[in-house]
Design an enzyme around this catalytic site. Structure first.
Site, mmCIF file in Angstrom:
data_model
loop_
_atom_site.group_PDB
_atom_site.id
_atom_site.type_symbol
_atom_site.label_atom_id
_atom_site.label_comp_id
_atom_site.label_asym_id
_atom_site.label_seq_id
_atom_site.Cartn_x
_atom_site.Cartn_y
_atom_site.Cartn_z
ATOM 1 N N ASP A 56 0.843 -1.203 0.000
ATOM 2 C CA ASP A 56 0.000 0.000 0.000
ATOM 3 C C ASP A 56 0.880 1.256 0.000
ATOM 4 O O ASP A 56 0.375 2.374 -0.059
ATOM 5 C CB ASP A 56 -1.012 -0.015 1.153
ATOM 6 C CG ASP A 56 -0.364 -0.013 2.529
ATOM 7 O OD1 ASP A 56 0.877 -0.144 2.615
ATOM 8 O OD2 ASP A 56 -1.100 0.112 3.528
ATOM 9 N N SER A 57 2.210 1.046 0.026
ATOM 10 C CA SER A 57 3.144 2.160 -0.197
ATOM 11 C C SER A 57 2.885 2.815 -1.537
ATOM 12 O O SER A 57 3.327 3.932 -1.787
ATOM 13 C CB SER A 57 4.588 1.661 -0.130
ATOM 14 O OG SER A 57 4.773 0.529 -0.965
ATOM 15 N N ASP A 104 -0.912 -6.278 -0.206
ATOM 16 C CA ASP A 104 -1.137 -5.578 1.056
ATOM 17 C C ASP A 104 -2.618 -5.332 1.261
ATOM 18 O O ASP A 104 -3.350 -5.045 0.306
ATOM 19 C CB ASP A 104 -0.435 -4.214 0.998
ATOM 20 C CG ASP A 104 0.529 -4.009 2.137
ATOM 21 O OD1 ASP A 104 0.465 -4.765 3.118
ATOM 22 O OD2 ASP A 104 1.352 -3.084 2.035
ATOM 23 N N LYS A 134 -0.882 -9.350 3.176
ATOM 24 C CA LYS A 134 -0.099 -8.857 4.321
ATOM 25 C C LYS A 134 -0.980 -7.914 5.130
ATOM 26 O O LYS A 134 -1.658 -7.063 4.543
ATOM 27 C CB LYS A 134 1.156 -8.118 3.851
ATOM 28 C CG LYS A 134 1.938 -7.495 5.007
ATOM 29 C CD LYS A 134 3.318 -7.018 4.589
ATOM 30 C CE LYS A 134 3.342 -5.685 3.901
ATOM 31 N NZ LYS A 134 2.772 -4.566 4.673
ATOM 32 N N GLU A 136 -1.039 -5.344 8.722
ATOM 33 C CA GLU A 136 -0.251 -4.690 9.762
ATOM 34 C C GLU A 136 -0.911 -4.913 11.123
ATOM 35 O O GLU A 136 -2.144 -4.866 11.223
ATOM 36 C CB GLU A 136 -0.170 -3.182 9.489
ATOM 37 C CG GLU A 136 0.597 -2.829 8.237
ATOM 38 C CD GLU A 136 0.703 -1.321 8.004
ATOM 39 O OE1 GLU A 136 0.367 -0.526 8.910
ATOM 40 O OE2 GLU A 136 1.108 -0.944 6.888
ATOM 41 N N GLU A 203 9.459 -3.909 10.664
ATOM 42 C CA GLU A 203 9.834 -2.612 10.086
ATOM 43 C C GLU A 203 10.256 -1.625 11.178
ATOM 44 O O GLU A 203 9.582 -1.496 12.212
ATOM 45 C CB GLU A 203 8.653 -2.022 9.288
ATOM 46 C CG GLU A 203 8.989 -0.635 8.719
ATOM 47 C CD GLU A 203 8.045 -0.127 7.650
ATOM 48 O OE1 GLU A 203 7.107 -0.839 7.270
ATOM 49 O OE2 GLU A 203 8.266 1.019 7.192
HETATM 50 O O1 KIV Z 1 3.613 -1.086 1.633
HETATM 51 C C1 KIV Z 1 4.769 -1.529 1.564
HETATM 52 O O2 KIV Z 1 5.474 -1.356 0.567
HETATM 53 C C2 KIV Z 1 5.278 -2.263 2.713
HETATM 54 C C3 KIV Z 1 6.719 -2.659 2.715
HETATM 55 C C4 KIV Z 1 7.603 -1.506 2.788
HETATM 56 C C5 KIV Z 1 7.019 -3.677 3.734
HETATM 57 O O3 KIV Z 1 4.547 -2.548 3.612
#
Ligand code: KIV
Length: 294
Positions: A56-57, A104, A134, A136, A203
């Site tokens: 989600d970056s 994500d 993934k 958080e 992280e």
């Molecule tokens: O969103 C993302 O790119 C991430 C990574 C930096 C681990 O969560």
């Protein structure tokens, strides 16, 4: 299979969810990197990464937001599908398609209730083509992780500096510097492992804490700003390729300077068009010759 064949298969065969645990057991370090589109999927696969994360970056890298919070499930799906299509094409054409694809879960797609989490995570697999998701969060999300795993959705955890809690953390700050905080993060790691996650991103935590967690868990840890002792490492591809303007955070190593290269190439293109140097004959199509030319 001999042990060198096993290692070879782990290094070069298709990466599945159980592969990462086997890599940890065999002492093989692995690499995860972010991709948000087909071009990056091609580059990363060809470059040999083991796991591709559609992070989600993308909210910050692609969409230009200050945080990851505005990213929606629909936006994530758009990017996951683009990456999945490229990997599938590479598989079909015998070019690769080796990496495990992880999607994500964006902010508010899993925090409200477990049914919503299952529906949204399921879409990442069923519609997006990801093989895992993934999420958080630590102990507070253990039940959610356990239910997702129960219904067949593999989960990668993510603890320490969790960007979706940027406001609660008072900014993107290293976590676990006090012994109480470090203990809480350690307990988070244990809870997420016990809930059935197959791997966990650490992280923005001190290297010593990441080392302790990596030694204590049987599932692999994947570090970002967490020192050298994790089982794998992850970076945002635009960071390690030097594609973003301005300085990088301390934990990033830039393996190329593609932003500067892009600016330079653009300047040459502009210069050549302005001076009549592009397109040359080599970039132009011929047609029927005129009487005068004959
Ligand atoms: O969103 C993302 O790119 C991430 C990574 C930096 C681990 O969560």
């Amino acid at each position: 299979m001999g042990s060198s064949n096993v290692l070879d298969a782990l290094r070069h065969g298709p990466v599945t969810v159980p592969t990462l645990r086997s890599m940890k057991a065999a002492g093989l370090r692995f690499v995860m990197a972010t991709a948000y589109d087909a071009v990056f999927a091609h580059i990363l696969d060809e470059g040999g990464v083991d796991v591709i994360l559609v992070g989600d970056s993308l909210g910050m890298v692609i969409q230009g937001h200050e945080t990851t919070l505005p990213v929606t499930v629909e936006e994530m799906l758009y990017h996951v599908k683009a990456v999945a299509r490229a990997l599938e094409k590479r598989r079909l054409q015998g070019q690769g398609g080796r990496p495990l694809l992880v999607a994500d879960m964006p902010f508010l797609s899993y925090q409200t209730d477990i049914a919503t989490a299952i529906r949204n995570a399921g879409r990442m697999l069923a519609e997006g083509g990801a093989q895992a998701v993934k999420i958080e969060g630590g102990e507070a999300f253990a039940q959610t992780v356990a239910r997702l795993v129960e219904v067949g959705i593999p989960v990668m955890g993510h603890i320490g500096l969790t960007p979706q809690r940027v406001h609660a953390m008072g900014g993107f700050r290293v976590q676990g510097k006090s012994s109480e905080e470090a203990e809480r993060i350690f307990m988070d790691a244990r809870a997420i492992e016990q809930a059935g996650a197959f791997a966990i991103v650490l992280e923005g935590i001190p290297s010593s804490l990441a080392k302790r967690i990596s030694q204590a868990l049987s599932i692999p840890t994947i570090g970002i700003g967490a020192g050298p002792d994790c089982d794998g490492q992850v970076l945002v591809s635009h960071d390690f390729l030097g594609l973003l303007p301005g300085p990088s955070p301390r934990f990033v190593k830039r393996y190329a300077e593609l932003y500067a290269l892009g600016v330079e190439a653009t300047r040459r293109f502009v210069h050549e068009v302005q001076n009549g140097l592009f397109p040359a004959e080599a970039h132009s199509y011929g047609g029927p010759s005129t009487q005068k030319e004959k």
